[in-house]
Scaffold this motif. Structure first.
Motif, PDB file in Angstrom:
ATOM      1  N   VAL A  25       0.835  -1.205   0.000  1.00  0.00           N
ATOM      2  CA  VAL A  25       0.000   0.000   0.000  1.00  0.00           C
ATOM      3  C   VAL A  25       0.874   1.260   0.000  1.00  0.00           C
ATOM      4  O   VAL A  25       0.630   2.188  -0.780  1.00  0.00           O
ATOM      5  N   ARG A  26       1.895   1.267   0.855  1.00  0.00           N
ATOM      6  CA  ARG A  26       2.798   2.438   0.898  1.00  0.00           C
ATOM      7  C   ARG A  26       3.469   2.653  -0.456  1.00  0.00           C
ATOM      8  O   ARG A  26       3.569   3.787  -0.935  1.00  0.00           O
ATOM      9  N   LYS A  27       3.924   1.579  -1.081  1.00  0.00           N
ATOM     10  CA  LYS A  27       4.609   1.703  -2.369  1.00  0.00           C
ATOM     11  C   LYS A  27       3.658   2.213  -3.449  1.00  0.00           C
ATOM     12  O   LYS A  27       4.010   3.091  -4.248  1.00  0.00           O
ATOM     13  N   LEU A  28       2.431   1.696  -3.472  1.00  0.00           N
ATOM     14  CA  LEU A  28       1.458   2.143  -4.464  1.00  0.00           C
ATOM     15  C   LEU A  28       1.062   3.598  -4.221  1.00  0.00           C
ATOM     16  O   LEU A  28       0.916   4.372  -5.163  1.00  0.00           O
ATOM     17  N   GLU A  29       0.887   3.964  -2.968  1.00  0.00           N
ATOM     18  CA  GLU A  29       0.497   5.338  -2.647  1.00  0.00           C
ATOM     19  C   GLU A  29       1.596   6.341  -2.974  1.00  0.00           C
ATOM     20  O   GLU A  29       1.307   7.490  -3.288  1.00  0.00           O
ATOM     21  N   SER A  30       2.855   5.896  -2.913  1.00  0.00           N
ATOM     22  CA  SER A  30       3.961   6.807  -3.194  1.00  0.00           C
ATOM     23  C   SER A  30       4.029   7.175  -4.675  1.00  0.00           C
ATOM     24  O   SER A  30       4.600   8.188  -5.040  1.00  0.00           O
ATOM     25  N   GLY A  31       3.460   6.306  -5.529  1.00  0.00           N
ATOM     26  CA  GLY A  31       3.487   6.563  -6.963  1.00  0.00           C
ATOM     27  C   GLY A  31       4.851   6.355  -7.594  1.00  0.00           C
ATOM     28  O   GLY A  31       5.072   6.737  -8.746  1.00  0.00           O
ATOM     29  N   GLN A  32       5.763   5.728  -6.888  1.00  0.00           N
ATOM     30  CA  GLN A  32       7.130   5.541  -7.369  1.00  0.00           C
ATOM     31  C   GLN A  32       7.318   4.279  -8.205  1.00  0.00           C
ATOM     32  O   GLN A  32       8.322   4.144  -8.889  1.00  0.00           O
ATOM     33  N   ALA A  33       6.371   3.349  -8.144  1.00  0.00           N
ATOM     34  CA  ALA A  33       6.524   2.092  -8.880  1.00  0.00           C
ATOM     35  C   ALA A  33       6.089   2.278 -10.333  1.00  0.00           C
ATOM     36  O   ALA A  33       5.086   2.925 -10.606  1.00  0.00           O
ATOM     37  N   THR A  40       1.617  -5.748 -10.764  1.00  0.00           N
ATOM     38  CA  THR A  40       2.078  -6.996 -10.139  1.00  0.00           C
ATOM     39  C   THR A  40       1.907  -6.953  -8.620  1.00  0.00           C
ATOM     40  O   THR A  40       1.396  -7.898  -8.014  1.00  0.00           O
ATOM     41  N   ILE A  41       2.326  -5.842  -8.009  1.00  0.00           N
ATOM     42  CA  ILE A  41       2.223  -5.782  -6.545  1.00  0.00           C
ATOM     43  C   ILE A  41       0.778  -5.588  -6.099  1.00  0.00           C
ATOM     44  O   ILE A  41       0.404  -6.037  -5.020  1.00  0.00           O
ATOM     45  N   TYR A  42      -0.044  -4.953  -6.928  1.00  0.00           N
ATOM     46  CA  TYR A  42      -1.469  -4.844  -6.612  1.00  0.00           C
ATOM     47  C   TYR A  42      -2.098  -6.236  -6.574  1.00  0.00           C
ATOM     48  O   TYR A  42      -2.871  -6.552  -5.661  1.00  0.00           O
ATOM     49  N   GLU A  43      -1.756  -7.078  -7.544  1.00  0.00           N
ATOM     50  CA  GLU A  43      -2.277  -8.444  -7.564  1.00  0.00           C
ATOM     51  C   GLU A  43      -1.827  -9.217  -6.332  1.00  0.00           C
ATOM     52  O   GLU A  43      -2.606  -9.965  -5.730  1.00  0.00           O
ATOM     53  N   ARG A  44      -0.577  -9.042  -5.940  1.00  0.00           N
ATOM     54  CA  ARG A  44      -0.092  -9.705  -4.728  1.00  0.00           C
ATOM     55  C   ARG A  44      -0.843  -9.161  -3.509  1.00  0.00           C
ATOM     56  O   ARG A  44      -1.195  -9.906  -2.601  1.00  0.00           O
ATOM     57  N   GLY A  45      -1.087  -7.874  -3.509  1.00  0.00           N
ATOM     58  CA  GLY A  45      -1.841  -7.273  -2.412  1.00  0.00           C
ATOM     59  C   GLY A  45      -3.238  -7.869  -2.280  1.00  0.00           C
ATOM     60  O   GLY A  45      -3.721  -8.120  -1.173  1.00  0.00           O
ATOM     61  N   GLU A  46      -3.886  -8.108  -3.411  1.00  0.00           N
ATOM     62  CA  GLU A  46      -5.209  -8.741  -3.389  1.00  0.00           C
ATOM     63  C   GLU A  46      -5.126 -10.143  -2.785  1.00  0.00           C
ATOM     64  O   GLU A  46      -5.990 -10.533  -1.999  1.00  0.00           O
ATOM     65  N   ALA A  47      -4.102 -10.889  -3.150  1.00  0.00           N
ATOM     66  CA  ALA A  47      -3.930 -12.239  -2.606  1.00  0.00           C
ATOM     67  C   ALA A  47      -3.628 -12.177  -1.108  1.00  0.00           C
ATOM     68  O   ALA A  47      -4.141 -12.991  -0.327  1.00  0.00           O
ATOM     69  N   LEU A  48      -2.815 -11.223  -0.690  1.00  0.00           N
ATOM     70  CA  LEU A  48      -2.515 -11.052   0.737  1.00  0.00           C
ATOM     71  C   LEU A  48      -3.771 -10.677   1.522  1.00  0.00           C
ATOM     72  O   LEU A  48      -4.016 -11.195   2.609  1.00  0.00           O
ATOM     73  N   LYS A  49      -4.569  -9.784   0.971  1.00  0.00           N
ATOM     74  CA  LYS A  49      -5.820  -9.371   1.619  1.00  0.00           C
ATOM     75  C   LYS A  49      -6.746 -10.565   1.800  1.00  0.00           C
ATOM     76  O   LYS A  49      -7.320 -10.764   2.886  1.00  0.00           O
TER      77      LYS A  49
END
Length: 82
Positions: A25-33, A40-49
């Protein structure tokens, strides 16, 4: 996202999965990725959730209320929400 993409998540404790989710969440919110990494990390985030939600449901199902006698001594347990 294929179910096999995140098989390692199933072995994570609730705390470890939540920590990884917070980092995402921090990485996505920073807009740096870059865009592809964000996806890719959003999909992993969904699986983690989903994993965290499953673990929470399992924990809730196991919670029991300790029953007490009139003198305050434990007499056993019963489901928290019968």
């Amino acid at each position: 996202m294929a179910d096999t993409d995140h098989q390692d998540i199933k072995a994570l404790s609730f705390e470890a999965a939540l920590d990884q989710l917070e980092q995402i969440v921090r990485k996505l919110e920073s807009g740096q990725a870059p865009l592809q990494e964000s996806i890719t990390i959003y999909e992993r985030g969904e699986a983690l959730k989903a994993h965290c939600e499953t673990l929470l449901r399992q924990a809730e199902a196991r919670i029991e209320k300790i029953t007490l006698s009139r003198d305050g001594k434990a007499t056993g347990t019963e489901p928290l929400d019968p």
